[in-house]
Design a protein around this motif. Structure first.
Motif, mmCIF file in Angstrom:
data_model
loop_
_atom_site.group_PDB
_atom_site.id
_atom_site.type_symbol
_atom_site.label_atom_id
_atom_site.label_comp_id
_atom_site.label_asym_id
_atom_site.label_seq_id
_atom_site.Cartn_x
_atom_site.Cartn_y
_atom_site.Cartn_z
ATOM 1 N N MET A 1 0.819 -1.209 0.000
ATOM 2 C CA MET A 1 0.000 0.000 0.000
ATOM 3 C C MET A 1 0.849 1.253 0.000
ATOM 4 N N GLU A 2 1.951 1.234 0.746
ATOM 5 C CA GLU A 2 2.834 2.399 0.764
ATOM 6 C C GLU A 2 3.415 2.657 -0.622
ATOM 7 N N ALA A 3 3.791 1.584 -1.324
ATOM 8 C CA ALA A 3 4.374 1.735 -2.654
ATOM 9 C C ALA A 3 3.368 2.312 -3.643
ATOM 10 N N VAL A 4 2.154 1.760 -3.646
ATOM 11 C CA VAL A 4 1.143 2.224 -4.611
ATOM 12 C C VAL A 4 0.661 3.626 -4.242
ATOM 13 N N ALA A 5 0.538 3.914 -2.945
ATOM 14 C CA ALA A 5 0.145 5.261 -2.528
ATOM 15 C C ALA A 5 1.189 6.282 -2.977
ATOM 16 N N PHE A 6 2.450 5.931 -2.854
ATOM 17 C CA PHE A 6 3.542 6.821 -3.295
ATOM 18 C C PHE A 6 3.412 7.115 -4.784
ATOM 19 N N ALA A 7 3.124 6.071 -5.571
ATOM 20 C CA ALA A 7 2.964 6.260 -7.019
ATOM 21 C C ALA A 7 1.737 7.116 -7.331
ATOM 22 N N HIS A 8 0.620 6.834 -6.657
ATOM 23 C CA HIS A 8 -0.605 7.593 -6.926
ATOM 24 C C HIS A 8 -0.451 9.074 -6.568
ATOM 25 N N GLU A 9 0.323 9.364 -5.530
ATOM 26 C CA GLU A 9 0.574 10.764 -5.184
ATOM 27 C C GLU A 9 1.282 11.496 -6.326
ATOM 28 N N ARG A 10 1.995 10.738 -7.156
ATOM 29 C CA ARG A 10 2.716 11.317 -8.296
ATOM 30 C C ARG A 10 1.992 11.072 -9.613
ATOM 31 N N LYS A 11 0.706 10.724 -9.515
ATOM 32 C CA LYS A 11 -0.168 10.539 -10.677
ATOM 33 C C LYS A 11 0.304 9.403 -11.585
ATOM 34 N N VAL A 12 0.933 8.391 -11.001
ATOM 35 C CA VAL A 12 1.384 7.210 -11.752
ATOM 36 C C VAL A 12 0.531 6.028 -11.329
ATOM 37 N N ILE A 13 -0.074 5.339 -12.299
ATOM 38 C CA ILE A 13 -0.853 4.140 -11.998
ATOM 39 C C ILE A 13 -0.143 2.923 -12.567
ATOM 40 N N HIS A 14 -0.406 1.777 -11.983
ATOM 41 C CA HIS A 14 0.280 0.552 -12.385
ATOM 42 C C HIS A 14 -0.466 -0.185 -13.484
ATOM 43 N N THR B 1 -4.517 -7.889 -16.390
ATOM 44 C CA THR B 1 -4.625 -9.337 -16.378
ATOM 45 C C THR B 1 -6.024 -9.737 -15.930
ATOM 46 N N VAL B 2 -6.702 -10.549 -16.739
ATOM 47 C CA VAL B 2 -8.063 -10.984 -16.416
ATOM 48 C C VAL B 2 -8.060 -11.680 -15.057
ATOM 49 N N GLY B 3 -9.048 -11.343 -14.236
ATOM 50 C CA GLY B 3 -9.141 -11.930 -12.901
ATOM 51 C C GLY B 3 -8.584 -11.029 -11.823
ATOM 52 N N TYR B 4 -7.872 -9.964 -12.230
ATOM 53 C CA TYR B 4 -7.277 -9.049 -11.256
ATOM 54 C C TYR B 4 -7.732 -7.616 -11.462
ATOM 55 N N MET B 5 -8.402 -7.345 -12.574
ATOM 56 C CA MET B 5 -8.669 -5.948 -12.904
ATOM 57 C C MET B 5 -10.121 -5.544 -12.690
ATOM 58 N N ALA B 6 -10.288 -4.245 -12.465
ATOM 59 C CA ALA B 6 -11.602 -3.665 -12.220
ATOM 60 C C ALA B 6 -12.417 -3.640 -13.506
ATOM 61 N N PRO B 7 -13.762 -3.640 -13.375
ATOM 62 C CA PRO B 7 -14.615 -3.624 -14.579
ATOM 63 C C PRO B 7 -14.308 -2.475 -15.522
ATOM 64 N N GLU B 8 -14.108 -1.262 -14.985
ATOM 65 C CA GLU B 8 -13.837 -0.123 -15.867
ATOM 66 C C GLU B 8 -12.479 -0.241 -16.568
ATOM 67 N N GLN B 9 -11.545 -0.937 -15.907
ATOM 68 C CA GLN B 9 -10.236 -1.144 -16.527
ATOM 69 C C GLN B 9 -10.360 -2.120 -17.690
ATOM 70 N N ALA B 10 -11.200 -3.139 -17.530
ATOM 71 C CA ALA B 10 -11.420 -4.102 -18.611
ATOM 72 C C ALA B 10 -12.041 -3.427 -19.831
ATOM 73 N N MET B 11 -12.707 -2.282 -19.606
ATOM 74 C CA MET B 11 -13.321 -1.539 -20.702
ATOM 75 C C MET B 11 -12.402 -0.443 -21.238
ATOM 76 N N ARG C 1 -10.603 1.881 -19.371
ATOM 77 C CA ARG C 1 -10.576 3.154 -18.647
ATOM 78 C C ARG C 1 -9.902 2.974 -17.280
ATOM 79 N N PRO C 2 -8.615 2.612 -17.261
ATOM 80 C CA PRO C 2 -7.917 2.412 -15.986
ATOM 81 C C PRO C 2 -7.705 3.732 -15.255
ATOM 82 N N SER C 3 -7.632 3.646 -13.931
ATOM 83 C CA SER C 3 -7.412 4.830 -13.096
ATOM 84 C C SER C 3 -6.816 4.371 -11.770
ATOM 85 N N CYS C 4 -6.600 5.319 -10.880
ATOM 86 C CA CYS C 4 -6.128 4.958 -9.541
ATOM 87 C C CYS C 4 -7.117 4.030 -8.849
#
Length: 294
Positions: free
Chosen positions: A122-135, A173-183, A185-188
């Motif tokens: 969580m610390e790693a992803v929060a650090f990235a999101h603070e810098r507007k970087v998504i995985h 990767t199917v099985g790990y991603m949010a519905p909007e990402q599968a369409m 539209r990925p985001s934080c």
């Protein structure tokens, strides 16, 4: 996903300063090898995109994403050690860990270890999101574990290059991603969803699956491991409706830090009950042996 020929490299083959030792994995975009850096005398992980995919467009995308990754310098994010064109191949070098979280999940994991890994990720992803970087591709296979107990999230940037390169490969990767990402539209919020799925698996021992209706698989076990406040936190993280999710990993982490003490007390109370039960059972067995001896 289109079929791409494997990168044909042999064990003990030299590739520049690297000597290939074994293949660690392979996907539609690249193969991963363990190799020896014969100059530095250290083992590294090499990610080598399949040759038919390497063109000027890929190299331009890779340069852009690598420079962006360099701005996200955090102990929980696996940084690129080196990237070179060797014998016509793009060779990307990373620190070599012991195993992935996917491998580690095949064995029993204590609550303390689970919480330590959740903290780090969580610390790693929060650090990235603070810098507007998504995985965009958070999954156990992309979490590398090291001998010192640290966990590092791999493939920041490279996942995006792979998506742009392989037509029809989707946005994660199917099985790990949010519905909007599968369409597309990925985001934080999408990263939050993927983190929630990974954390649920770590705590409940089973993967939740579409349509993610509660109670999810493993829910009965989950109730014995964490308090209701933490279950509510997980549930909010993997809400189908992105608007009901945490907007980013920063807010997700902050909410977790508020409930973490309660989760620790809950586990300590459960452990105390088990110890008391064991002591009671031992005392009862001792009385039985004493009566039999008399």
């Amino acid at each position: 996903m289109p079929s791409v020929p494997s990168t044909k490299l042999r064990i003990r083959q030299k590739l520049g300063k690297y000597r290939i030792e074994k293949r660690l994995g392979e996907g539609g975009f690249a193969s991963v090898f363990q190799a020896m850096d014969t100059i530095m005398g250290t083992r590294v992980a090499l990610k080598i995109p399949h040759e038919p995919l390497v063109d000027d467009q890929l190299l331009a995308s890779f340069r852009k994403e690598s420079r962006l990754l360099a701005t996200v310098d955090h102990p929980g994010i696996l940084q690129i050690k080196d990237a070179s064109i060797i014998n016509g191949r793009l060779v990307i070098s990373f620190p070599l860990g012991m195993e992935t979280l996917f491998d580690r999940l095949s064995r029993r994991m204590s609550f303390d270890t689970t919480m330590l890994l959740i903290d780090q990720l969580m610390e790693a992803v929060a650090f990235a999101h603070e810098r507007k970087v998504i995985h965009c591709d958070i999954k156990p296979e992309n979490v590398i574990l090291f001998a010192d107990g640290s966990a590092r999230l791999a493939d920041f940037g490279i996942a995006k290059v792979a998506r742009q390169t392989i037509k029809g490969c989707g946005t994660g990767t199917v099985g790990y991603m949010a519905p909007e990402q599968a369409m597309g539209r990925p985001s934080c919020r999408s990263d939050v969803f993927s983190l929630g799925l990974v954390f649920y698996r770590m705590l409940a021992g089973q993967w939740p699956e579409w349509p993610y209706e509660w109670p999810l698989p493993g829910y009965q076990k989950l109730k014995t491991r964490v308090p209701q406040s933490m279950i509510a936190w997980l549930r909010k993280s993997i809400e189908i409706n992105g608007a009901k999710r945490f907007p980013d990993a920063v807010r997700m982490r902050n909410a977790f830090m508020r409930i973490r003490p309660e989760a620790t007390r809950f586990v300590e109370k459960q452990r105390a009950k088990k110890r008391a039960q064991r002591n009671s059972d031992t005392a009862r067995q001792s009385k039985v042996r004493t009566r039999r001896a008399a």
